[in-house]
Enzyme design. Sequence first.
Site, mmCIF file in Angstrom:
data_model
loop_
_atom_site.group_PDB
_atom_site.id
_atom_site.type_symbol
_atom_site.label_atom_id
_atom_site.label_comp_id
_atom_site.label_asym_id
_atom_site.label_seq_id
_atom_site.Cartn_x
_atom_site.Cartn_y
_atom_site.Cartn_z
ATOM 1 N N TYR A 132 16.307 62.046 50.702
ATOM 2 C CA TYR A 132 16.523 60.725 51.307
ATOM 3 C C TYR A 132 17.819 60.685 52.100
ATOM 4 O O TYR A 132 18.842 61.208 51.642
ATOM 5 C CB TYR A 132 16.593 59.656 50.226
ATOM 6 C CG TYR A 132 15.246 59.268 49.657
ATOM 7 C CD1 TYR A 132 14.259 58.715 50.468
ATOM 8 C CD2 TYR A 132 14.969 59.446 48.308
ATOM 9 C CE1 TYR A 132 13.028 58.356 49.944
ATOM 10 C CE2 TYR A 132 13.747 59.090 47.773
ATOM 11 C CZ TYR A 132 12.773 58.540 48.601
ATOM 12 O OH TYR A 132 11.568 58.188 48.072
ATOM 13 N N LYS A 188 25.973 53.988 17.089
ATOM 14 C CA LYS A 188 25.523 52.866 17.931
ATOM 15 C C LYS A 188 24.812 53.392 19.177
ATOM 16 O O LYS A 188 24.898 54.590 19.481
ATOM 17 C CB LYS A 188 26.741 52.033 18.324
ATOM 18 C CG LYS A 188 27.745 52.813 19.140
ATOM 19 C CD LYS A 188 29.131 52.224 19.036
ATOM 20 C CE LYS A 188 30.064 52.966 19.973
ATOM 21 N NZ LYS A 188 31.473 52.663 19.674
HETATM 22 C C1 LIG Z 1 32.259 53.657 19.391
HETATM 23 C C2 LIG Z 1 33.390 53.465 18.485
HETATM 24 C C3 LIG Z 1 33.994 54.567 17.864
HETATM 25 C C4 LIG Z 1 33.657 55.997 18.201
HETATM 26 O O1 LIG Z 1 34.331 56.353 19.390
HETATM 27 P P1 LIG Z 1 34.286 57.821 20.024
HETATM 28 O O2 LIG Z 1 35.254 57.764 21.138
HETATM 29 O O3 LIG Z 1 32.881 58.029 20.491
HETATM 30 O O4 LIG Z 1 34.651 58.767 18.949
HETATM 31 C C5 LIG Z 1 34.991 54.304 16.930
HETATM 32 N N1 LIG Z 1 35.369 53.034 16.651
HETATM 33 C C6 LIG Z 1 34.825 51.962 17.255
HETATM 34 C C7 LIG Z 1 35.304 50.598 16.915
HETATM 35 C C8 LIG Z 1 33.837 52.140 18.204
HETATM 36 O O5 LIG Z 1 33.301 51.085 18.814
#
Ligand SMILES: *Cc1c(COP(=O)(O)O)cnc(C)c1O
Length: 374
Positions: A267, A46
């Site tokens: 800055y 994702k």
């Molecule tokens: C993003 C996600 C993962 C992966 O999590 P990590 O901590 O990056 O390994 C697993 N399960 C769900 C439901 C997620 O949303």
Amino acid sequence: MSGSCHAGNSRVEARVTARIDLAALRHNLARVRACAPRSRVMAAVKANAYGHGVVPVAETLVAAGTEALAVACIEEALALRGAGVRVPIVLLEGVFSGAEAQLAVEEKLQIAVHSPWQMELLQASFAAAPLELWCLLNTGMNRLGFVLTEAPALAAAIADRPAWRLHGWLTHLACADATDSAETLRQQARFDAALKGLVGERSIANSAGIMAWPSTRADWVRPGLMLYGASPVAGQSAEELDLRPVMQLESRLIAINEIGRGARVGYGAVWSARAATRIGIVAAGYADGVPRSLPSGTPVGVGERVVPTAGRVSMDMLAVDLGADARERVGDPVRLWGRGVPAEAMAARVGTIAYELFCGLGPRVRRVYEGGAA
Ligand SMILES: *Cc1c(COP(=O)(O)O)cnc(C)c1O
């Protein structure tokens, strides 16, 4: 897939490059396999594969045997199908409308249903459609998921529809990164109790679960962060866990200024030199994904050295204190994170996690892929 202000123009070098090491990605997948040899892998890609570029990452993972991919929304799944990725893709937040459910059917996407309203939507309009379903149970995180006592009714409702297929059951861990928390085992116990006597595959563990909680590995593991080579476990470095950083964020020195004792930098003039020194100006700023909140003194890599930042990060630049005897020259390479300068360390300086740094790359950063051939 490059997405930068120089996109498509090979005559100019990018100011800021995210160098993506696909061999490191394969190594980290092998670490998942070593930790969870009896589990299948649903890789979390994702948010553009946590900023790493979803298509090359997905293609590499699939070529290396990843059984399924997980995304947050239908656009992400459609981008993968559009690029010719054919493995199962799970929509972790399910579908938000009938139009999305229709697309999920057409593109053979697996839907993780998490709420009664989603089941009602599917039952009302897709009762005869070939839906591929996962059910997400809430075991204590209280973000998404059905109440545990509804599991048998869900199983029955799905079994009632001959066209529907229940792949299995998911839950998500809230505290797996904290190895001293009892919450993970409590969540697992609630999950197991709720599913007693029910069929279907089970999936609990994210990266931290995979590395720190062997009992959560189950039929499917869902690694994200560890695939990208950052440590998912508090108090343990990626190196200690034998994970290799996949992304290195690189820029260059574009100016070097000699300044005297007491001279200020940047800055707000919040940083001043304790002694005469050389200040290197790096062509990367918060528009590229380096947090503006980065405090002075944060280590970054310059050539083979690690030097502290000096003063506020601006939109397009930041400054480093090279020291009075510095030998660096304009054009020398800078690593904001990557080899020797873990993204986790920079994230900790600004009170966040490596996930947010990776996802926060600016649109003008050019991604360059290496190690593609297996
Ligand atoms: C993003 C996600 C993962 C992966 O999590 P990590 O901590 O990056 O390994 C697993 N399960 C769900 C439901 C997620 O949303």
